[in-house]
Write a protein that holds these residues in place. Structure first.
Motif, short mmCIF file in Angstrom:
data_model
loop_
_atom_site.label_atom_id
_atom_site.label_comp_id
_atom_site.label_asym_id
_atom_site.label_seq_id
_atom_site.Cartn_x
_atom_site.Cartn_y
_atom_site.Cartn_z
N ALA A 157 -4.05 10.62 6.54
CA ALA A 157 -3.90 9.56 5.82
C ALA A 157 -3.80 7.91 6.64
O ALA A 157 -3.97 6.61 6.74
CB ALA A 157 -3.12 9.52 4.67
N ARG A 214 -6.05 4.81 8.29
CA ARG A 214 -5.74 3.39 8.38
C ARG A 214 -6.29 2.25 9.04
O ARG A 214 -6.69 2.55 10.34
CB ARG A 214 -4.57 2.74 7.84
N HIS A 233 0.93 -1.53 0.08
CA HIS A 233 0.46 0.01 -0.09
C HIS A 233 1.11 1.12 -0.04
O HIS A 233 1.49 1.44 0.71
CB HIS A 233 -1.05 0.16 1.33
N THR A 273 -2.82 11.82 -1.18
CA THR A 273 -3.64 13.00 0.14
C THR A 273 -3.18 14.61 0.01
O THR A 273 -4.03 15.15 0.66
CB THR A 273 -2.50 12.48 1.27
N ILE A 276 1.09 5.21 0.25
CA ILE A 276 0.59 6.62 0.16
C ILE A 276 1.17 7.96 -0.28
O ILE A 276 2.76 8.07 -0.42
CB ILE A 276 0.96 7.25 2.37
N THR A 321 -3.07 5.91 -2.30
CA THR A 321 -4.44 6.79 -1.34
C THR A 321 -3.12 8.30 -1.27
O THR A 321 -1.94 8.26 -1.28
CB THR A 321 -4.07 6.67 0.57
#
Length: 260
Positions: A255, A259, A222, A245, A224, A243
């Motif tokens: 962010a 989670r 994942h 931001t 960010i 993600t």
């Protein structure tokens, strides 16, 4: 139990963010994907910075550009506008005593789009026609900002302030990558160049013994990211868990806190 938060910024910017991540109760892993080094000869940089007062606008492409330049700037000259692409650069300016209280600072209006394109949109480009503009950047970089100023009729000087490079795939670095990709982590990635460099290293590692699935493991992580351009780079490299931001550490940390 959530995995680690892997912070891939250059070391100087990674360490303060790592402290804030740890304060949230998350394990922070600092893995710089770009090494920042001073230029072997700072003479040309110092010569340009000695005449800052001649420029109508000075644009800094990154916090690293700000830190490298301000090592040679005793005080910011009155009447010279600064332009930056994100909140990280505003914070870097503040660390050197330059804020909205004592200078004019322009940045993109939308923090989700903190890049050269949106900085150009935020500036009064017609007012720069025939005037001097300075861009402070790394040794290599995108030409879009300079091209935008030139198209508006400005006289552009671009000066490198630092050198950046992707780290070497040493046995120690390879071992860290393998360990980090053995679990599911959150990766904070703030540079498209760094992300591309990471995949070059992963491809190199994949050619070694026991590294066949290392690229696929990274593609399952994942990410960010603060900029839409980095998100697009990630998608092109096969990463889909993203993600976005917007600019600034506060948004990155928010962010993380959201989670599950």
């Amino acid at each position: 139990m959530p995995g680690a938060v892997v912070i891939t910024r250059p070391l100087a910017q990674a360490l303060p963010l790592a402290e804030r991540v740890a304060a949230l109760g998350r394990r922070a892993e600092v893995l710089p994907l770009l090494d920042i080094a001073p230029l072997p000869d700072t003479g040309p940089l110092r010569a340009v910075l000695a005449r800052l007062h001649e420029f109508a606008l000075v644009a800094f492409v990154s916090p690293n550009a700000i830190d490298a330049a301000f090592a040679h700037i005793p005080a910011w000259p009155a009447g010279v506008t600064l332009a930056v692409v994100g909140e990280g650069s505003r914070a870097a300016l503040a660390a050197h005593g330059v804020t909205e209280a004592n200078a004019t600072i322009v940045s993109p209006l939308d923090p989700v789009h903190s890049d050269s394109e949106h900085l150009l949109q935020a500036l009064d480009l017609p007012a720069l026609r025939g005037r001097q503009v300075l861009i402070v950047r790394g040794e290599a970089g995108r030409e879009l900002m300079g091209d935008g100023f030139r198209a508006a009729g400005a006289h552009v000087t671009a000066i490198p302030a630092y050198r950046r490079s992707v780290p070497q795939l040493t046995p120690e670095f390879a071992a860290r990558l393998r360990a980090l990709l053995a679990e599911e982590n959150d990766w904070i990635v703030t540079s498209s160049e760094a992300l591309r460099g990471l995949f070059v290293l992963l491809e190199e590692l994949a050619c070694s013994a026991g590294g066949d699935d290392i690229v696929a493991k990274m593609q399952q992580q994942h990410l960010i990211v603060p900029h839409a351009r980095i998100a697009e780079t990630a998608r092109l490299l096969g990463l889909s868990r993203l993600t976005l931001t917007g600019s600034g550490d506060e948004r990155l940390l928010a962010a993380l806190q959201s989670r599950p």
